[in-house]
Design a protein around this motif. Structure first.
Motif, PDB file in Angstrom:
ATOM      1  N   PRO A 116     -12.331 110.201  -9.371  1.00  0.00           N
ATOM      2  CA  PRO A 116     -11.426 111.357  -9.389  1.00  0.00           C
ATOM      3  C   PRO A 116     -10.254 111.224  -8.423  1.00  0.00           C
ATOM      4  N   CYS A 117     -10.505 110.669  -7.238  1.00  0.00           N
ATOM      5  CA  CYS A 117      -9.409 110.511  -6.275  1.00  0.00           C
ATOM      6  C   CYS A 117      -8.405 109.462  -6.748  1.00  0.00           C
ATOM      7  N   LEU A 118      -8.903 108.370  -7.326  1.00  0.00           N
ATOM      8  CA  LEU A 118      -8.000 107.353  -7.862  1.00  0.00           C
ATOM      9  C   LEU A 118      -7.141 107.943  -8.973  1.00  0.00           C
ATOM     10  N   GLN A 119      -7.758 108.669  -9.881  1.00  0.00           N
ATOM     11  CA  GLN A 119      -7.010 109.266 -10.991  1.00  0.00           C
ATOM     12  C   GLN A 119      -6.037 110.328 -10.494  1.00  0.00           C
ATOM     13  N   GLY A 120      -6.429 111.077  -9.458  1.00  0.00           N
ATOM     14  CA  GLY A 120      -5.517 112.070  -8.918  1.00  0.00           C
ATOM     15  C   GLY A 120      -4.261 111.447  -8.337  1.00  0.00           C
ATOM     16  N   LEU A 121      -4.420 110.347  -7.596  1.00  0.00           N
ATOM     17  CA  LEU A 121      -3.256 109.637  -7.054  1.00  0.00           C
ATOM     18  C   LEU A 121      -2.386 109.085  -8.169  1.00  0.00           C
ATOM     19  N   LEU A 122      -3.021 108.532  -9.194  1.00  0.00           N
ATOM     20  CA  LEU A 122      -2.264 107.983 -10.315  1.00  0.00           C
ATOM     21  C   LEU A 122      -1.493 109.076 -11.051  1.00  0.00           C
ATOM     22  N   ALA A 123      -2.089 110.254 -11.183  1.00  0.00           N
ATOM     23  CA  ALA A 123      -1.411 111.352 -11.855  1.00  0.00           C
ATOM     24  C   ALA A 123      -0.171 111.787 -11.087  1.00  0.00           C
ATOM     25  N   GLU A 124      -0.237 111.718  -9.763  1.00  0.00           N
ATOM     26  CA  GLU A 124       0.896 112.135  -8.947  1.00  0.00           C
ATOM     27  C   GLU A 124       1.970 111.067  -8.827  1.00  0.00           C
ATOM     28  N   GLU A 125       1.560 109.789  -8.770  1.00  0.00           N
ATOM     29  CA  GLU A 125       2.503 108.727  -8.413  1.00  0.00           C
ATOM     30  C   GLU A 125       2.743 107.703  -9.507  1.00  0.00           C
ATOM     31  N   GLY A 126       1.826 107.580 -10.444  1.00  0.00           N
ATOM     32  CA  GLY A 126       1.903 106.481 -11.391  1.00  0.00           C
ATOM     33  C   GLY A 126       1.303 105.221 -10.799  1.00  0.00           C
ATOM     34  N   PRO A 127       1.226 104.158 -11.583  1.00  0.00           N
ATOM     35  CA  PRO A 127       0.501 102.963 -11.138  1.00  0.00           C
ATOM     36  C   PRO A 127       1.275 102.021 -10.228  1.00  0.00           C
ATOM     37  N   GLY A 128       2.571 102.208 -10.063  1.00  0.00           N
ATOM     38  CA  GLY A 128       3.353 101.226  -9.327  1.00  0.00           C
ATOM     39  C   GLY A 128       3.669 100.034 -10.213  1.00  0.00           C
ATOM     40  N   ALA A 129       4.473  99.123  -9.698  1.00  0.00           N
ATOM     41  CA  ALA A 129       4.908  97.977 -10.493  1.00  0.00           C
ATOM     42  C   ALA A 129       3.766  96.994 -10.701  1.00  0.00           C
ATOM     43  N   GLY A 130       3.834  96.272 -11.814  1.00  0.00           N
ATOM     44  CA  GLY A 130       2.852  95.234 -12.096  1.00  0.00           C
ATOM     45  C   GLY A 130       1.789  95.685 -13.072  1.00  0.00           C
ATOM     46  N   SER A 131       0.993  94.717 -13.511  1.00  0.00           N
ATOM     47  CA  SER A 131      -0.098  94.966 -14.452  1.00  0.00           C
ATOM     48  C   SER A 131      -1.402  94.558 -13.789  1.00  0.00           C
ATOM     49  N   SER A 132      -2.339  95.487 -13.679  1.00  0.00           N
ATOM     50  CA  SER A 132      -3.591  95.208 -12.979  1.00  0.00           C
ATOM     51  C   SER A 132      -4.717  96.034 -13.587  1.00  0.00           C
ATOM     52  N   LEU A 133      -5.895  95.853 -13.033  1.00  0.00           N
ATOM     53  CA  LEU A 133      -7.084  96.529 -13.545  1.00  0.00           C
ATOM     54  C   LEU A 133      -8.016  96.823 -12.380  1.00  0.00           C
ATOM     55  N   VAL A 134      -8.496  98.054 -12.307  1.00  0.00           N
ATOM     56  CA  VAL A 134      -9.517  98.446 -11.338  1.00  0.00           C
ATOM     57  C   VAL A 134     -10.770  98.815 -12.113  1.00  0.00           C
ATOM     58  N   VAL A 135     -11.896  98.219 -11.731  1.00  0.00           N
ATOM     59  CA  VAL A 135     -13.176  98.556 -12.359  1.00  0.00           C
ATOM     60  C   VAL A 135     -14.148  98.965 -11.267  1.00  0.00           C
ATOM     61  N   LEU A 136     -14.698 100.160 -11.399  1.00  0.00           N
ATOM     62  CA  LEU A 136     -15.697 100.672 -10.471  1.00  0.00           C
ATOM     63  C   LEU A 136     -17.072 100.452 -11.073  1.00  0.00           C
ATOM     64  N   ALA A 137     -17.986  99.888 -10.297  1.00  0.00           N
ATOM     65  CA  ALA A 137     -19.332  99.594 -10.773  1.00  0.00           C
ATOM     66  C   ALA A 137     -20.308 100.582 -10.152  1.00  0.00           C
TER      67      ALA A 137
END
Length: 645
Positions: A273-294
């Motif tokens: 939820p915190c990661l998604q909240g930051l992304l909703a406010e700021e966007g992903p920033g430059a570049g193409s990447s992937l975050v996976v939480l296990a």
């Protein structure tokens, strides 16, 4: 704050939930969480219930499985780790101080609070070790063991017990992956609540999302796959792949926001939820990447697709870390002392498409370079590194300035210009880094090296153009050029993309000789890499290569020849072509690490070329040792002790 997810089942065990970046059901609740936490932390600090708002963090470069004493290309500084951390550390240091002034780490923050002083940088040793201590600078938060043995294990355990990190970040290439897992396992044993993040080239090659972000693609040797399938303990909480600069920063800030203010440990249920909240406010920033939480049997994957990345806009990797590497190829002209060497890159991948190489732009989200004012930015960074104590530089780009002569020439001309400019007349953008007389002396005495290709020198340009560019390089301080020969056999080189503009009248070995002669004509040292086990290889081609390289050494056209064995990387085309994609084992705790494999970097049974027998490898070792003599880059490696694998 639940996020919408599309469930996908991959080929292993467990469920994958794919999340759209920034998809938050209640953004107001996230903003309120941030406001409330910041207010509570301010109160805690005011009345002494919290001594500090910083939590300890450790970053680790997992070493490859063997260590070669005296190896010119290794050990070096852990640039993959430094680069990945650069933006996150830069922002954390910028926010250190009064909580009210923080912009990115707006309540709790990682203990990245100050950069190393100049005195610290100049006194840093070259063995990779550093003490964390109290109020550490950013360099002290790195554990860089160089070799994974009993001594390194003991030091890591002691460091974990001393620091008790809330977050551990680990970077690993494929041959280091099994050691990365052991490092993570020890972290979990000593500090069970630590949040462990794994990144680096092995993750990049084995853990990706489809271009549309609708599916997670895991290769059999992916850390997530081997954990979900029960082949190794579940000791990693998250992985980051791709152009991870902004992703690391976002995840670290999400972890800070997810850390319980009272217990100061990460609440794992709050990370997504915190990661998604930051992304909703700021966007992903430059570049193409992937975050996976296990989390248990489930994987939560968040593909991050931002705009085009300009490497020049990122903080320099050495801003937060000391330069420790020393390359024996660069020595003081009077004392013979080996010089402190900074690594430097102006691009992130190779423009060639060799099927054996994991540095190809095809495997790296395309070729990214310095963009706006690339030359000025690069020369400014040279000055920055000189101010940090660098006495020499090695350009780690697979091909120097991607092989573009215009850029090479412009860079060398600008570097030559400032080397001949009186200090008081230097441009302000350069002068601000060269603050002491010693810095100016390092500028005037600067030695550097770079990687070129045979084709860059003799196939894509005329001899006159190549002479002109090598002359400019020499005038700007270049003393060393490194090229990949790969093989001297025509039957092997017909399969390799480096051999461009083939001409039956000029076989590859003649092109190599011509390129070597061009470099030596300008008084530059020449290092070369030879790779055995490529398509078309047999005992005859092996002997041909050893003999022809020996002739170049005899003719004083090569100063250094490094023999290598083809090892398979998870994403390279040759791995698929040789049927090895499902057979690579980069995770088992024990491997049969023995001679002759230990004589070659990254080589061990089951990942070396299927075209080579063990007898072939012994033959390569003995014959190159005999034929190439002192030019062979080969100090005897220190084998891993029995029972420590």
């Amino acid at each position: 704050m639940a996020t919408h997810a599309m469930e996908k089942v991959y080929s292993g065990n467990g469920t994958v939930r794919l999340h759209r970046a920034g998809d938050v059901t209640d953004p107001d609740a996230f903003r309120e969480r941030r406001r409330t936490r910041r207010k509570r932390l301010t109160e805690y600090l005011a009345d002494g219930r919290a001594e500090t708002r910083y939590f300890p963090v450790l970053s680790v470069l997992a070493p490859v499985m063997t260590q070669s004493e005296g190896e010119i290309t290794y050990p070096g500084d852990p640039m993959c780790l430094y680069t990945a951390l650069s933006l996150a550390v830069h922002r954390a240091v910028a926010d250190a101080g009064p909580l009210a002034d923080a912009e990115h780490y707006t309540d709790l923050a990682p203990e990245w609070t100050r950069f190393p002083s100049k005195k610290y940088r100049l006194s840093a040793g070259d063995d990779g070790y550093r003490a964390y201590g109290t109020a550490p600078n950013t360099d002290r938060t790195v554990f860089d063991p160089r070799v994974w043995d009993d001594t390194a294990r003991d030091l890591w355990v002691r460091l974990l017990r001393e620091v008790r990190p809330r977050v551990v970040l680990i970077s690993a290439v494929s041959p280091a992956h099994r050691y990365a897992l052991q490092i993570a396992e020890l972290a979990k044993r000593e500090v069970p609540e630590a949040f462990v993040i794994l990144g680096g080239r092995h993750v990049d090659e084995t853990t990706t999302a489809t271009p549309d972000g609708q599916a997670l693609l895991l290769k059999p040797s992916s850390p997530l796959a081997v954990m979900q399938e029960g082949k190794v303990p579940r000791v990693v909480d998250a992985v980051i792949s791709g152009e991870a600069y902004h992703a690391v920063d976002l995840l670290m800030r999400a972890l800070a926001l997810a850390t319980d203010l009272d217990r100061t440990w990460v609440d794992r249920d709050q990370v997504l939820p915190c990661l998604q909240g930051l992304l909703a406010e700021e966007g992903p920033g430059a570049g193409s990447s992937l975050v996976v939480l296990a989390a248990g049997d489930a994987l939560d994957a968040v593909p991050l697709r931002g705009g085009a990345l300009d490497l020049a806009t990122l903080p320099s990797p050495y801003q937060a870390f000391a330069i420790r590497s020393r390359f024996p190829i660069f020595t003081h002209p009077e004392t013979g002392d080996v010089l402190r060497t900074a690594h430097f890159m102006v691009s992130n991948a190779c423009p060639y498409r060799c099927n054996f190489c994991s540095e190809s732009a095809q495997l790296s989200n395309g070729l990214k370079r310095f963009k706006d004012d690339a030359i000025g930015t690069a020369v400014q960074r040279v000055c920055e590194y000189l101010g940090y104590g660098a006495e020499s530089l090695f350009f780690d780009d697979s091909v120097f300035w991607s092989g573009r002569y215009r850029d090479i020439g412009d860079f060398c001309e600008e570097l030559s210009r400032i080397r001949s400019t009186p200090p008081t007349e230097l441009d302000a953008r350069y002068r601000r880094f060269l603050t002491h007389e010693d810095d100016i002396e390092r500028l005037h005495g600067l030695q550097w090296g770079a990687q070129l290709t045979v084709d860059t020198l003799v196939a894509l340009h005329s001899a006159e153009e190549s002479h002109a560019i090598l002359r400019k390089m020499k005038e700007a301080g270049c003393s060393y050029v490194y090229i990949g020969i790969e093989s001297m056999s025509t039957q092997v080189m017909t399969h390799i993309h480096k051999n461009l503009r083939r001409d039956e009248r000029k076989p590859w070995r003649e092109k190599v000789r011509e390129a070597a002669a061009l470099v030596k004509a300008h008084g530059l040292q020449l290092g070369t890499s030879v790779l055995f086990g490529l398509d078309g290889e047999n005992r005859s081609s092996i002997d041909e290569t050893i003999h022809e390289v020996g002739r170049l050494i005899d003719d004083k056209l090569i100063d250094l020849a490094s023999p290598n064995i083809l090892t398979y990387h998870p994403a390279t085309p040759v791995t698929r072509a040789h049927g090895m994609q499902d057979r690579l084992d980069y995770h088992s705790p024990r491997i049969d690490n023995r001679k002759p494999y230990i004589y070659f970097e990254e080589a061990f049974p089951d990942v070396v070329s299927v075209l080579l027998t063990e007898d072939d490898i012994w033959h390569i070792h003995h014959e190159t040792q005999h034929r190439w003599g002192g030019a062979r880059n080969d100090a005897a490696p220190v084998p891993v002790e029995a029972g420590t694998e």
